[in-house]
Design a protein around this motif. Structure first.
Motif, mmCIF file in Angstrom:
data_model
loop_
_atom_site.group_PDB
_atom_site.id
_atom_site.type_symbol
_atom_site.label_atom_id
_atom_site.label_comp_id
_atom_site.label_asym_id
_atom_site.label_seq_id
_atom_site.Cartn_x
_atom_site.Cartn_y
_atom_site.Cartn_z
ATOM 1 N N LYS A 16 0.681 -1.286 -0.083
ATOM 2 C CA LYS A 16 -0.025 0.030 0.006
ATOM 3 C C LYS A 16 0.759 1.422 0.017
ATOM 4 C CE LYS A 16 -4.397 -1.233 0.021
ATOM 5 N NZ LYS A 16 -5.106 -1.012 -1.148
ATOM 6 N N GLU A 17 2.055 1.163 -0.136
ATOM 7 C CA GLU A 17 3.139 2.282 -0.151
ATOM 8 C C GLU A 17 2.857 3.195 -1.460
ATOM 9 O OE1 GLU A 17 6.887 1.031 -0.038
ATOM 10 O OE2 GLU A 17 6.934 0.591 2.021
ATOM 11 N N ILE A 18 2.527 4.339 -1.498
ATOM 12 C CA ILE A 18 2.150 5.031 -2.393
ATOM 13 C C ILE A 18 3.384 5.227 -3.515
ATOM 14 C CG2 ILE A 18 1.495 7.569 -3.406
ATOM 15 C CD1 ILE A 18 0.172 8.030 -0.749
ATOM 16 N N PRO A 19 3.150 4.913 -4.755
ATOM 17 C CA PRO A 19 4.494 4.965 -5.737
ATOM 18 C C PRO A 19 5.060 6.295 -5.828
ATOM 19 C CG PRO A 19 2.505 3.859 -6.644
ATOM 20 C CD PRO A 19 1.982 4.506 -5.387
ATOM 21 N N LEU A 20 6.351 6.500 -6.177
ATOM 22 C CA LEU A 20 7.139 7.808 -6.343
ATOM 23 C C LEU A 20 6.501 8.241 -7.468
ATOM 24 C CD1 LEU A 20 10.542 7.009 -4.839
ATOM 25 C CD2 LEU A 20 8.897 8.414 -3.798
ATOM 26 N N PRO A 21 6.415 9.695 -7.797
ATOM 27 C CA PRO A 21 6.335 10.120 -9.249
ATOM 28 C C PRO A 21 7.197 9.637 -10.194
ATOM 29 C CG PRO A 21 5.924 11.732 -7.417
ATOM 30 C CD PRO A 21 6.796 10.500 -6.727
ATOM 31 N N PRO A 22 6.797 9.371 -11.473
ATOM 32 C CA PRO A 22 7.742 8.803 -12.262
ATOM 33 C C PRO A 22 8.732 9.785 -12.600
ATOM 34 C CG PRO A 22 5.864 9.777 -13.690
ATOM 35 C CD PRO A 22 5.472 9.576 -12.095
ATOM 36 N N THR A 23 9.932 9.418 -13.299
ATOM 37 C CA THR A 23 11.172 10.140 -13.204
ATOM 38 C C THR A 23 11.366 10.911 -14.523
ATOM 39 O OG1 THR A 23 12.469 8.307 -14.130
ATOM 40 C CG2 THR A 23 12.657 8.572 -11.734
ATOM 41 N N TYR A 24 10.170 10.499 -15.495
ATOM 42 C CA TYR A 24 10.093 11.209 -16.809
ATOM 43 C C TYR A 24 8.836 12.184 -16.678
ATOM 44 C CZ TYR A 24 7.179 7.133 -16.916
ATOM 45 O OH TYR A 24 6.202 5.943 -16.387
ATOM 46 N N GLY A 25 8.674 12.991 -17.850
ATOM 47 C CA GLY A 25 7.794 13.663 -17.722
ATOM 48 C C GLY A 25 6.828 13.561 -19.185
ATOM 49 N N ILE A 26 6.029 14.450 -19.357
ATOM 50 C CA ILE A 26 5.084 14.508 -20.440
ATOM 51 C C ILE A 26 5.542 14.253 -21.868
ATOM 52 C CG2 ILE A 26 5.017 16.822 -20.716
ATOM 53 C CD1 ILE A 26 2.099 16.672 -21.412
ATOM 54 N N LYS A 27 6.749 14.662 -22.028
ATOM 55 C CA LYS A 27 7.538 14.501 -23.439
ATOM 56 C C LYS A 27 7.793 13.050 -23.631
ATOM 57 C CE LYS A 27 9.679 19.057 -24.015
ATOM 58 N NZ LYS A 27 11.020 19.820 -24.153
ATOM 59 N N GLU A 28 8.252 12.361 -22.630
ATOM 60 C CA GLU A 28 8.376 10.994 -22.738
ATOM 61 C C GLU A 28 6.896 10.101 -23.111
ATOM 62 O OE1 GLU A 28 11.686 12.337 -20.975
ATOM 63 O OE2 GLU A 28 9.713 12.711 -20.609
ATOM 64 N N ILE A 29 5.833 10.648 -22.486
ATOM 65 C CA ILE A 29 4.723 9.913 -22.843
ATOM 66 C C ILE A 29 4.186 10.235 -24.478
ATOM 67 C CG2 ILE A 29 2.131 9.888 -22.120
ATOM 68 C CD1 ILE A 29 3.869 8.549 -20.129
ATOM 69 N N GLU A 129 -4.006 16.577 -18.412
ATOM 70 C CA GLU A 129 -4.132 15.160 -18.437
ATOM 71 C C GLU A 129 -3.136 14.348 -17.773
ATOM 72 O OE1 GLU A 129 -6.789 16.260 -22.348
ATOM 73 O OE2 GLU A 129 -4.810 15.501 -22.516
ATOM 74 N N PHE A 130 -1.701 14.706 -18.279
ATOM 75 C CA PHE A 130 -0.747 13.925 -17.448
ATOM 76 C C PHE A 130 -0.503 13.648 -16.156
ATOM 77 C CE2 PHE A 130 4.038 14.063 -16.226
ATOM 78 C CZ PHE A 130 4.363 12.616 -16.383
ATOM 79 N N GLN A 131 -0.872 15.012 -15.501
ATOM 80 C CA GLN A 131 -0.810 14.979 -13.929
ATOM 81 C C GLN A 131 -1.934 14.311 -13.343
ATOM 82 O OE1 GLN A 131 1.549 16.022 -12.234
ATOM 83 N NE2 GLN A 131 2.650 16.854 -13.867
ATOM 84 N N LYS A 132 -3.118 14.181 -14.256
ATOM 85 C CA LYS A 132 -4.241 13.471 -13.642
ATOM 86 C C LYS A 132 -3.952 12.003 -13.679
ATOM 87 C CE LYS A 132 -8.332 16.248 -14.927
ATOM 88 N NZ LYS A 132 -9.454 16.310 -15.692
ATOM 89 N N TRP A 133 -3.275 11.745 -14.752
ATOM 90 C CA TRP A 133 -2.704 9.949 -14.805
ATOM 91 C C TRP A 133 -1.844 9.775 -13.825
ATOM 92 C CZ3 TRP A 133 2.210 8.184 -16.318
ATOM 93 C CH2 TRP A 133 2.501 7.070 -16.664
ATOM 94 N N VAL A 134 -0.882 10.905 -13.367
ATOM 95 C CA VAL A 134 -0.024 10.432 -12.332
ATOM 96 C C VAL A 134 -0.675 10.396 -11.127
ATOM 97 C CG1 VAL A 134 1.886 11.431 -10.909
ATOM 98 C CG2 VAL A 134 2.135 11.512 -13.621
ATOM 99 N N ALA A 135 -1.520 11.215 -10.747
ATOM 100 C CA ALA A 135 -2.422 11.190 -9.469
ATOM 101 C C ALA A 135 -2.994 9.894 -9.437
ATOM 102 C CB ALA A 135 -3.209 12.450 -9.433
ATOM 103 N N TYR A 136 -3.742 9.500 -10.456
ATOM 104 C CA TYR A 136 -4.560 8.417 -10.374
ATOM 105 C C TYR A 136 -3.788 7.039 -10.003
ATOM 106 C CZ TYR A 136 -7.838 4.624 -12.042
ATOM 107 O OH TYR A 136 -8.736 3.594 -11.949
ATOM 108 N N HIS A 137 -2.517 7.206 -10.398
ATOM 109 C CA HIS A 137 -1.718 5.924 -10.271
ATOM 110 C C HIS A 137 -1.320 5.979 -8.762
ATOM 111 C CE1 HIS A 137 -1.337 4.833 -14.554
ATOM 112 N NE2 HIS A 137 -0.442 3.968 -14.402
ATOM 113 N N GLN A 138 -0.938 6.928 -8.446
ATOM 114 C CA GLN A 138 -0.578 7.136 -6.843
ATOM 115 C C GLN A 138 -1.659 6.858 -6.069
ATOM 116 O OE1 GLN A 138 1.226 11.209 -6.991
ATOM 117 N NE2 GLN A 138 3.221 9.887 -6.645
#
Length: 255
Positions: A16-29, A129-138
């Motif tokens: 249940k540990e919250i995953p750390l934010p990805p080390t990449y940003g929107i450009k890689e996606i 949209e990228f930040q929403k995706w990150v927040a959803y994963h966490q």
């Protein structure tokens, strides 16, 4: 003496540990993002399912108003009911009435749903949209794709976009376009016949035949390119005129 926490509880807490934010940003996606245009171009390709799998897509999940979310293609299936490939009535008015029955099964986190190609965006995912995706994963304790995974998807997309059509794929595309009224019959038949002659000449080792077929095919494609360039010039001219009138209208507002 207090009891030690059980192994099962420890592993559950660890899970249940919250995953750390990805080390990449929107450009890689964005580099690993599949566009609707890609799907339209690859409809008749043998490797369609393999090429789109695991790519990111920007999906419109809104009912009355557009609402785009970042999702991932997991698999492809065929629906018994076909639908219009293009999302707007304006495209159909231009004569683009291509019918399609391919469904992309897209995952938004743990939720997976079948999506029509006309719900896939041609625009890159934006920062919100990228930040929403990150927040959803966490929030759902989901792991993010690795940098290596994203690079693999990016390289796969680039390779797919550069892979030329086979003769069989070309014939399927031309047959579909003829059915949808997008290509004139003489031009379609010429292109297929020239491709077939080129392939036969190569198989027979006929160097002269290869060169003749190449020149004929090149002449046909150059004629189409010239026509497309002419249309593009007309479009640019129209845009320049339209901008001129828009500036004039703005100046009237300021008066």
């Amino acid at each position: 003496m207090g009891k030690k926490p059980s192994t099962s509880r420890s592993s559950k807490a660890k899970q249940k540990e919250i995953p750390l934010p990805p080390t990449y940003g929107i450009k890689e996606i964005q580099a690993a993002q599949l566009l609707r245009h890609d799907c339209e171009v690859w409809l008749d390709r043998d490797k369609f399912a393999a090429w789109v799998q695991h790519c990111f897509v920007r999906v419109n999940v809104g009912e009355n108003e557009p609402l785009y979310l970042l999702a991932e293609v997991h698999s492809v299936s065929q629906s018994p009911v076909s639908y219009s490939l293009y999302p707007s009535a304006g495209e159909e008015a231009k004569g683009n009435k291509v019918q399609c029955n391919i469904m992309l099964h897209c995952a938004i986190g743990k939720d997976q749903r079948p999506v029509k190609i006309n719900k896939i965006s041609n625009q890159p995912v934006n920062e919100e949209e990228f930040q929403k995706w990150v927040a959803y994963h966490q929030n759902k304790y989901l792991q993010f794709p690795s940098v290596e995974s994203l690079e693999s998807r990016r390289a796969g997309l680039l390779a797919a976009r550069k892979t030329p059509e086979t003769l069989e794929e070309l014939e399927r595309r031309v047959a579909r376009n003829l059915k949808d009224g997008k290509v004139s019959i003489p031009v379609a038949q010429q292109r297929i016949e020239m491709q077939r002659k080129l392939q036969n000449a190569r198989e027979e080792g006929d160097l002269l035949g290869v060169e003749v077929a190449r020149q004929s095919l090149r002449a046909l494609e150059e004629a189409h390119l010239k026509k497309a360039s002419s249309m593009s010039e007309q479009t640019e001219k129209f845009l320049r005129i339209n901008q001129k009138y828009q500036r004039r209208n703005l100046s009237k507002i300021d008066q």
